[in-house]
Design an enzyme around this catalytic site. Structure first.
Site, PDB file in Angstrom:
ATOM      1  N   ASP A 144       4.986  -5.029   6.236  1.00  0.00           N
ATOM      2  CA  ASP A 144       5.594  -6.286   6.667  1.00  0.00           C
ATOM      3  C   ASP A 144       5.531  -7.364   5.591  1.00  0.00           C
ATOM      4  O   ASP A 144       6.448  -8.173   5.457  1.00  0.00           O
ATOM      5  CB  ASP A 144       4.947  -6.774   7.968  1.00  0.00           C
ATOM      6  CG  ASP A 144       3.487  -7.153   7.801  1.00  0.00           C
ATOM      7  OD1 ASP A 144       2.770  -6.429   7.093  1.00  0.00           O
ATOM      8  OD2 ASP A 144       3.065  -8.163   8.381  1.00  0.00           O
ATOM      9  N   GLN A 169       3.450  31.055  11.888  1.00  0.00           N
ATOM     10  CA  GLN A 169       4.043  29.832  12.426  1.00  0.00           C
ATOM     11  C   GLN A 169       3.488  29.481  13.806  1.00  0.00           C
ATOM     12  O   GLN A 169       3.597  28.335  14.248  1.00  0.00           O
ATOM     13  CB  GLN A 169       5.565  29.986  12.495  1.00  0.00           C
ATOM     14  CG  GLN A 169       6.213  30.119  11.130  1.00  0.00           C
ATOM     15  CD  GLN A 169       7.596  30.743  11.198  1.00  0.00           C
ATOM     16  OE1 GLN A 169       8.591  30.055  11.349  1.00  0.00           O
ATOM     17  NE2 GLN A 169       7.666  32.063  11.093  1.00  0.00           N
ATOM     18  N   GLN A 170       2.910  30.459  14.493  1.00  0.00           N
ATOM     19  CA  GLN A 170       2.345  30.218  15.823  1.00  0.00           C
ATOM     20  C   GLN A 170       0.847  29.952  15.792  1.00  0.00           C
ATOM     21  O   GLN A 170       0.272  29.616  16.827  1.00  0.00           O
ATOM     22  CB  GLN A 170       2.584  31.435  16.733  1.00  0.00           C
ATOM     23  CG  GLN A 170       4.028  31.632  17.152  1.00  0.00           C
ATOM     24  CD  GLN A 170       4.181  32.828  18.070  1.00  0.00           C
ATOM     25  OE1 GLN A 170       3.924  33.955  17.670  1.00  0.00           O
ATOM     26  NE2 GLN A 170       4.583  32.584  19.303  1.00  0.00           N
ATOM     27  N   ASP A 198      -0.739   2.622   8.917  1.00  0.00           N
ATOM     28  CA  ASP A 198      -1.293   2.052  10.146  1.00  0.00           C
ATOM     29  C   ASP A 198      -0.333   2.146  11.327  1.00  0.00           C
ATOM     30  O   ASP A 198      -0.743   1.935  12.471  1.00  0.00           O
ATOM     31  CB  ASP A 198      -1.649   0.575   9.940  1.00  0.00           C
ATOM     32  CG  ASP A 198      -2.805   0.377   8.978  1.00  0.00           C
ATOM     33  OD1 ASP A 198      -3.480   1.372   8.655  1.00  0.00           O
ATOM     34  OD2 ASP A 198      -3.024  -0.756   8.543  1.00  0.00           O
ATOM     35  N   SER A 243       5.682  -6.910   2.267  1.00  0.00           N
ATOM     36  CA  SER A 243       6.728  -6.602   1.297  1.00  0.00           C
ATOM     37  C   SER A 243       8.106  -6.942   1.840  1.00  0.00           C
ATOM     38  O   SER A 243       8.963  -7.481   1.128  1.00  0.00           O
ATOM     39  CB  SER A 243       6.675  -5.114   0.918  1.00  0.00           C
ATOM     40  OG  SER A 243       5.430  -4.782   0.357  1.00  0.00           O
ATOM     41  N   GLY A 251       0.823  -1.209   0.000  1.00  0.00           N
ATOM     42  CA  GLY A 251       0.000   0.000   0.000  1.00  0.00           C
ATOM     43  C   GLY A 251       0.854   1.254   0.000  1.00  0.00           C
ATOM     44  O   GLY A 251       1.941   1.289   0.576  1.00  0.00           O
ATOM     45  N   CYS A 310       1.956  -7.956  -6.446  1.00  0.00           N
ATOM     46  CA  CYS A 310       2.604  -8.748  -7.490  1.00  0.00           C
ATOM     47  C   CYS A 310       2.483 -10.240  -7.164  1.00  0.00           C
ATOM     48  O   CYS A 310       3.362 -10.812  -6.501  1.00  0.00           O
ATOM     49  CB  CYS A 310       4.076  -8.345  -7.637  1.00  0.00           C
ATOM     50  SG  CYS A 310       4.927  -9.201  -8.982  1.00  0.00           S
TER      51      CYS A 310
END
Length: 761
Positions: A116, A662-663, A163, A118, A22, A86
């Protein structure tokens, strides 16, 4: 700090990179860093397109990459080199074809970015490699000499999974962005839910891992959460209805119930969002609406964290490749406590898959523990934060009175910290008092009790509801402060703020002999976008500021698309360069100038020449970031003037300070979680002092693998007060990475960065 060693690849060194399984936001940042670091060390990178499918197919699916091939991908979601399931790679014949195609391109070093599945498939392929090579020789595809050049496949894994389900790493690539998507949706749903006093049941991803729903529940203020690691038991329907009903009675207008897509009950029955919504309607009589976020969680531009951390991981992956040998155990590179960490690949896969078996066996406590200490702590915190006050046990002794005060500059997440402190304190039976207007408010007796309902909604509010001021009280004001502490019968004080808050408390602690009222526990909680506080590697607000700066810089880059332009942007941080460095890694800025680096005129001259040459070679945009207090002389305007003077009409120059945007805004998921965790620990320290009869001033913060407390009276052992920053700044080691991944022919060598071996929780 030891001098980092230069990195250099042997002659004809080739590295392949592929993304598999994914997609996850941040994969592109990792690919970009692998490619550019490989080029910087003298190696040739290749993309294996469409994951293992490209390796099986071969030919033009294995593509040589140059510097510009990965330009402008840092801010893109998904993966530009593609990913696919695949089925062929699951068969030996398919893996044999992959070996043939990789060797034909001279590739036997591979960076695999995936989950995991892959990574386990990669390890199986690695184990077969020598057999494939022998067979290719027998088939006449390879000569003995060619085979001898590729005795083993060297692999480094990077975990791409929204995840956050890989055991052994704090964060996986994509998880932070997915959490951003969930909280954005929750914040928006909250407004419409509050209008109608309605309940929303929201399904989020996490088939086997409850990280996303649990952390979103804590950060977004959900009423109830269903996770795979802790399936609900008999009677959950009534418990859910009771929580929602009592929440309404306590003043909550909206209710959010989060459900992991893999949530079940303890009998293994799948709990769908519609079933849960029907239960709510049946038990409470309220209309419950279902929202399934789905693949929205995978989409869009990656967060700042998923850009800069993925860039570090990609850089570190090439470093690992240069030292890999056939005898080495293949590793996954993950993140532990903001450090790149190596984890044995198959141990990570085995431990990750073991969680599912623990759940199936009914060992839910072990399943949660496998996710790490922070996960189990958040389970405990979420239970307290979401439990309505009617279910809180009555105190068995005189309630302690705890004041909460903000001081120093504004930092997004201050409200979250205050909310967490109030609800966690009430759960202990304490009376929580909000002090409005900082130290002046305390002196003026602007103190009021805060109830459970008073802080409803504060988790996602920007600003500071109690107000904050930068003033450090003078000694002359201490009498009024002491009288206010006595008048309000404060037993302890939580001060959430920046460096001026620390200096104020240090002064108060120093005057305890003269002002006995100050002899109460005082805990400083770090909140500063500058991330310049002692005893804490990360301050509340800094992550939000980086995301805000990154958002602005993305748009600056878009505005320059129609012309050739150098843009010089000034970033906040005063004399601390943390924001500037991290914003540069997440935005792809070519140059940065930090106060810590003592910028010289010769350096500016060399950089200007390199910039001019890059425009002459076809560059359209050059982004330079400047720490706001970079130098007394070489500031943003000076740099812009130099660049423009040397431009000779090849490009124009613009400059601006990003300023207070930025704040602003709602705090990021990371800042909400950090604020909650620190508030929880602050209350623990106060309680410990009560139990021991102590009255110390301490400042807390996360340092490596734990939240520590240090005595305020010893603060200047950690703090370089002249430069208003800690003596030890962990992120400084990352500075060399910035030029390597962002500037071709940067004039800087690629050097080693620290990669830690995994440590037990």
């Amino acid at each position: 700090m030891a001098t980092p060693q230069p990195l250099k690849a042997p002659a004809d060194f080739k590295i392949g990179v592929l993304t598999s399984g994914g997609d996850a936001q941040g994969m592109n940042a990792a690919v970009r860093a692998v490619v550019r670091t490989a080029l910087a060390v003298g190696a040739q990178p290749y993309a294996v397109m469409e994951g293992w499918a490209g390796a099986v197919k071969g030919g033009d699916a294995i593509k040589k990459l140059c510097w510009s091939d990965v330009s402008s991908i840092l801010a893109e979601g998904g993966t530009v080199i593609g990913t696919a399931r695949c089925p062929e790679f699951r068969d030996y014949e398919g893996r044999h074809a992959a070996a043939k195609n990789l060797v034909e391109h001279g590739i036997d070093h591979l960076v695999v970015i995936g989950g995991d599945g892959s990574l386990s498939g990669t390890d199986e392929f690695r184990g077969e490699w020598s057999q494939h090579i022998r067979e290719l020789v027998d088939e006449g595809v390879l000569s003995e000499e060619e085979a001898a050049k590729h005795p083993a496949l060297m692999v480094v894994g990077l975990v791409g999974s929204i995840d956050n389900d890989m055991v052994g790493t704090d964060m996986t690539i994509g998880a932070d962005t997915a959490l951003h998507r969930i909280l954005d949706a929750m914040d928006q749903l909250t407004s419409t839910a509050a209008s109608h006093q309605r309940t929303f049941v929201v399904e989020v991803m996490g088939r086997h891992c409850g990280y996303l729903p649990l952390m979103a529940a804590v950060a977004g203020g959900a009423d109830y959460v269903f996770t795979p690691e802790d399936p609900v038991g008999p009677g959950w329907e009534e418990d859910l209805a009771e929580h929602l009903r009592l929440g309404r009675e306590a003043g909550r207008r909206e209710s959010i119930v989060l459900v992991a897509e893999g949530a079940t009950d303890r009998e293994g029955n799948v709990l769908t969002t519609q079933h849960i919504a029907d239960v709510i309607t049946e038990r409470t009589g309220e209309d419950a609406r279902v929202t399934i976020l789905g693949h929205v969680q995978r989409g869009g531009s990656p967060s700042a964290y998923d850009r800069w951390m993925s860039s570090l991981l990609g850089y570190a992956a090439v470093q690992e490749m240069l030292s890999a040998t056939p005898e080495n155990t293949p590793n996954v590179l993950g993140v532990r406590h903001n450090r790149v960490t190596r984890i044995p690949l198959m141990k990570a896969v085995h431990d990750t898959r073991a969680v599912k078996h623990l759940i199936e066996a009914g060992d839910y406590e072990a399943a949660q523990a496998s996710r790490g200490v922070s996960f189990t702590t958040m389970v405990e915190i979420n239970t307290i934060l979401s439990t309505p006050p009617q279910l809180t046990p009555e105190p068995t002794e005189k309630p302690r009175r705890i004041g909460i005060l903000h001081a120093g500059g504004l930092a997004p997440g201050m409200n979250t910290a205050a909310r967490a402190a109030v609800r966690l304190g009430i759960a202990r039976g304490w009376t929580m008092l909000g002090i409005e207007g900082s130290w002046k408010g305390l002196a003026d007796n602007a103190v009021k009790e805060l109830t459970w309902a008073d802080v409803e909604g504060w988790a996602f509010k920007g600003g500071a509801e109690l107000g904050t001021r930068r003033d450090v009280p003078e000694v002359e004001q201490f009498y009024a402060l002491g009288r206010a502490i006595e008048r309000n019968e404060l037993d302890a004080l939580i001060v959430i703020g920046g460096l001026n808050a620390y200096l104020a408390v240090h002064s108060m602690i120093s005057e305890r002999d003269r002002y006995p009222a100050f002899r109460i526990p005082i805990v400083l909680v770090p909140a500063s976008i500058d991330n310049n506080l002692p005893g804490s590697e990360l301050s509340i607000g800094a992550d939000t500021a980086i995301n805000n700066a990154t958002w602005a810089l993305d748009r600056i880059k878009e505005s320059a698309a129609a012309t050739k332009r150098c843009f010089v942007a000034e970033i906040m941080g005063r004399r601390c360069g943390y924001l500037t460095l991290m914003a540069s890694l997440s935005s792809g800025a070519e140059y940065i100038y930090l106060n810590e680096d003592d910028v010289t005129l010769n350096e500016i001259a060399d950089d200007t020449k390199r910039m001019v040459d890059s425009f002459a070679e076809g560059r359209r945009l050059f982004l330079v970031l400047v720490n706001e207090a970079v130098s007394k002389y070489y500031d943003r305007e000076f740099l812009a003037s130099v660049y423009e003077a040397e431009s000779d009409g090849k490009y124009d120059v613009r400059h601006a300070a990003l300023g207070h945007l930025q704040q602003g805004g709602s705090p990021s998921p990371f800042d909400r979680l950090l604020a909650t965790r620190l508030a929880h620990r602050a209350l623990d320290h106060i309680n410990n002092q009560f139990n021991r009869g102590e009255s110390e001033g301490v400042y807390i913060g996360q340092v490596r693998n734990q939240i520590e407390a240090r005595l305020v009276k010893n603060m200047f052992e950690d703090l370089d007060i002249r430069n208003r920053r800690p003596f030890d700044q962990w992120w400084r080691e990352l500075s060399p990475v910035q030029r390597i991944v962002s500037m071709k022919d940067s004039g800087k060598p690629a050097v080693e960065i620290s990669i830690a071996d995994a440590d037990p929780e």
